[in-house]
Design a protein around this motif. Structure first.
Motif, PDB file in Angstrom:
ATOM      1  N   PRO A   8      -2.377  19.397  15.829  1.00  0.00           N
ATOM      2  CA  PRO A   8      -4.031  18.651  14.834  1.00  0.00           C
ATOM      3  C   PRO A   8      -4.031  17.239  14.792  1.00  0.00           C
ATOM      4  CG  PRO A   8      -1.612  18.830  14.246  1.00  0.00           C
ATOM      5  CD  PRO A   8      -1.207  19.160  15.203  1.00  0.00           C
ATOM      6  N   CYS A   9      -5.062  17.338  14.709  1.00  0.00           N
ATOM      7  CA  CYS A   9      -6.107  15.467  14.708  1.00  0.00           C
ATOM      8  C   CYS A   9      -6.654  14.617  13.458  1.00  0.00           C
ATOM      9  CB  CYS A   9      -6.973  15.102  15.939  1.00  0.00           C
ATOM     10  SG  CYS A   9      -7.542  13.670  15.708  1.00  0.00           S
ATOM     11  N   TYR A  10      -5.771  13.834  12.545  1.00  0.00           N
ATOM     12  CA  TYR A  10      -5.696  13.805  11.213  1.00  0.00           C
ATOM     13  C   TYR A  10      -7.689  12.139  11.367  1.00  0.00           C
ATOM     14  CZ  TYR A  10      -2.363  16.706  10.229  1.00  0.00           C
ATOM     15  OH  TYR A  10      -1.311  17.886  10.017  1.00  0.00           O
ATOM     16  N   ARG A  11      -7.618  12.302   9.923  1.00  0.00           N
ATOM     17  CA  ARG A  11      -8.563  10.495   9.593  1.00  0.00           C
ATOM     18  C   ARG A  11      -7.281  10.468   8.947  1.00  0.00           C
ATOM     19  NH1 ARG A  11     -14.651  10.679   7.859  1.00  0.00           N
ATOM     20  NH2 ARG A  11     -15.537  11.918  10.016  1.00  0.00           N
ATOM     21  N   TRP A  12      -6.919   8.855   8.789  1.00  0.00           N
ATOM     22  CA  TRP A  12      -5.911   8.146   8.514  1.00  0.00           C
ATOM     23  C   TRP A  12      -5.386   8.425   7.067  1.00  0.00           C
ATOM     24  CZ3 TRP A  12      -6.132   4.265   4.865  1.00  0.00           C
ATOM     25  CH2 TRP A  12      -7.254   4.350   3.563  1.00  0.00           C
ATOM     26  N   VAL A  15      -3.669  11.758   7.415  1.00  0.00           N
ATOM     27  CA  VAL A  15      -2.304  11.818   7.664  1.00  0.00           C
ATOM     28  C   VAL A  15      -0.876  12.901   6.699  1.00  0.00           C
ATOM     29  CG1 VAL A  15      -0.474  10.703   9.056  1.00  0.00           C
ATOM     30  CG2 VAL A  15      -3.030  10.383   9.182  1.00  0.00           C
ATOM     31  N   PRO A  16       0.220  13.328   7.055  1.00  0.00           N
ATOM     32  CA  PRO A  16       1.137  14.051   6.377  1.00  0.00           C
ATOM     33  C   PRO A  16       2.229  13.300   6.097  1.00  0.00           C
ATOM     34  CG  PRO A  16       0.534  15.960   7.711  1.00  0.00           C
ATOM     35  CD  PRO A  16      -0.595  14.551   8.076  1.00  0.00           C
ATOM     36  N   GLU A  17       2.770  13.295   5.211  1.00  0.00           N
ATOM     37  CA  GLU A  17       3.980  12.554   5.188  1.00  0.00           C
ATOM     38  C   GLU A  17       4.925  12.578   6.068  1.00  0.00           C
ATOM     39  OE1 GLU A  17       5.945  13.125   1.192  1.00  0.00           O
ATOM     40  OE2 GLU A  17       4.017  13.040   0.576  1.00  0.00           O
ATOM     41  N   ASP A  40       3.441  14.606  18.157  1.00  0.00           N
ATOM     42  CA  ASP A  40       3.440  15.709  16.902  1.00  0.00           C
ATOM     43  C   ASP A  40       1.880  15.962  16.380  1.00  0.00           C
ATOM     44  OD1 ASP A  40       5.970  16.154  17.066  1.00  0.00           O
ATOM     45  OD2 ASP A  40       6.317  14.463  16.199  1.00  0.00           O
ATOM     46  N   ALA A  41       1.077  14.221  16.531  1.00  0.00           N
ATOM     47  CA  ALA A  41      -0.536  14.684  16.183  1.00  0.00           C
ATOM     48  C   ALA A  41      -1.223  14.045  16.481  1.00  0.00           C
ATOM     49  CB  ALA A  41      -0.151  15.289  14.853  1.00  0.00           C
ATOM     50  N   PHE A  42      -1.840  13.657  16.140  1.00  0.00           N
ATOM     51  CA  PHE A  42      -2.966  12.623  16.497  1.00  0.00           C
ATOM     52  C   PHE A  42      -3.695  11.944  15.488  1.00  0.00           C
ATOM     53  CE2 PHE A  42      -2.443  15.126  20.698  1.00  0.00           C
ATOM     54  CZ  PHE A  42      -2.104  14.212  21.024  1.00  0.00           C
ATOM     55  N   MET A  43      -4.481  10.726  15.134  1.00  0.00           N
ATOM     56  CA  MET A  43      -4.966  10.026  14.042  1.00  0.00           C
ATOM     57  C   MET A  43      -6.333   9.342  14.818  1.00  0.00           C
ATOM     58  SD  MET A  43      -3.431   7.317  11.022  1.00  0.00           S
ATOM     59  CE  MET A  43      -4.181   5.981  12.765  1.00  0.00           C
ATOM     60  N   LYS A  44      -7.539   9.596  13.809  1.00  0.00           N
ATOM     61  CA  LYS A  44      -8.731   9.139  14.210  1.00  0.00           C
ATOM     62  C   LYS A  44      -8.755   7.646  12.979  1.00  0.00           C
ATOM     63  CE  LYS A  44     -11.394  11.547  17.994  1.00  0.00           C
ATOM     64  NZ  LYS A  44     -12.593  12.268  17.941  1.00  0.00           N
ATOM     65  N   SER A  45      -9.423   6.788  13.383  1.00  0.00           N
ATOM     66  CA  SER A  45     -10.011   5.703  12.514  1.00  0.00           C
ATOM     67  C   SER A  45     -10.503   4.754  12.960  1.00  0.00           C
ATOM     68  CB  SER A  45      -8.331   4.581  12.537  1.00  0.00           C
ATOM     69  OG  SER A  45      -8.753   3.870  11.623  1.00  0.00           O
TER      70      SER A  45
END
Length: 257
Positions: A8-12, A15-17, A40-45
């Motif tokens: 999964p890749c989230y926006r900041w 992002v889950p806990e 475990d995952a990625f974040m895009k900002s």
């Protein structure tokens, strides 16, 4: 929700806990990932006009960072050791100065602030040591140099020399030694003392704990992994050109006098 490498890749803001970047794990939890190469995952900002991708790690897949123990038991606290320790931290402060200059032109403003804060803190420690040495009459005053508009008192202890800033009025009490350029951060002599040991030795001499922050300051590296090779070359070339221009101007001003 997007995916990268089937993860999964989230926006900041989404992002889950219990998912954190490596930096946050280190600074706030004193943890590090069990395997940095397997996020475990990625974040895009969206940062500084472009999208950047950051690795995220689940806190359950992390382990405590072992605290380093700095051993100074083998050192005798004499003039040579104090001078060597000051030399080590002084060069480290100058590296932070250069890091600040380069990253300013690379637009890495968070690195600029860290480098600036680190150099200020190190110089404060250095000046406290110098003041105590002067009170104990263990350090020799040679004279003063001018560096652009600054007046720098030249001091000697053991076979090391150091500068400390003084006012123009104070400089009238000492011999004028001429003008100097920007002092290099390069280490020109071998000293068998590491930075953390140098800090501990100087703290021992001062009989106080100077570095009170929970996080130990560490020299920050330039993070350009999200830029293309051509963008990296362009930014580095621009930064180097600007810094060299600044130093060349300083030397030209000195040579005229």
């Amino acid at each position: 929700m997007q995916t990268i490498e089937d993860k999964p890749c989230y926006r900041w803001q989404d992002v889950p806990e219990r998912l954190f970047t490596k930096t946050k794990l280190k600074d706030e939890y004193s943890l590090k990932p069990n395997d940095e190469s397997n996020p475990d995952a990625f974040m895009k900002s969206y940062v500084h006009g472009r999208w950047r991708t950051y690795n995220l790690y689940h806190i359950d897949n992390c382990k405590p960072i072992k605290k380093r123990i700095t051993d100074i038991s083998n050192f005798v606290l004499n003039d040579e050791t104090i001078a060597g320790s000051m030399y080590v931290i002084n060069k480290s402060a100058k590296k932070s100065r250069d890091t600040k200059e380069i990253n300013y032109y690379l637009r890495n403003h968070s690195v600029v602030q860290r480098a600036k804060g680190r150099s200020i803190e190190i110089y404060e420690l250095k000046n406290m040591v110098i003041n105590k040495l002067m009170n104990e009459k263990r350090i020799e005053i040679i004279g003063y140099h001018k560096q652009l508009n600054n007046h720098l008192l030249l001091l000697k202890i053991a076979d090391f020399t150091f500068h400390t800033p003084i006012s123009e009025e104070e400089s009238k009490s000492y011999s004028y030694l001429g003008e100097i350029g920007i002092i290099s951060a390069s280490i020109s002599r071998k000293v068998d003392i590491k930075f953390n040991q140098a800090v501990k030795l100087l703290e021992k001499y001062l009989e106080l704990k100077f570095f009170r922050r929970k996080k130990t300051w560490k020299e920050s590296s330039i993070n350009m992994k999200n830029l293309t090779i051509e963008e990296r070359k362009k930014l580095i070339k621009k930064a180097s050109k600007a810094i060299n221009k600044k130093y060349d101007k300083a030397f030209r001003m000195i040579s005229k006098n």
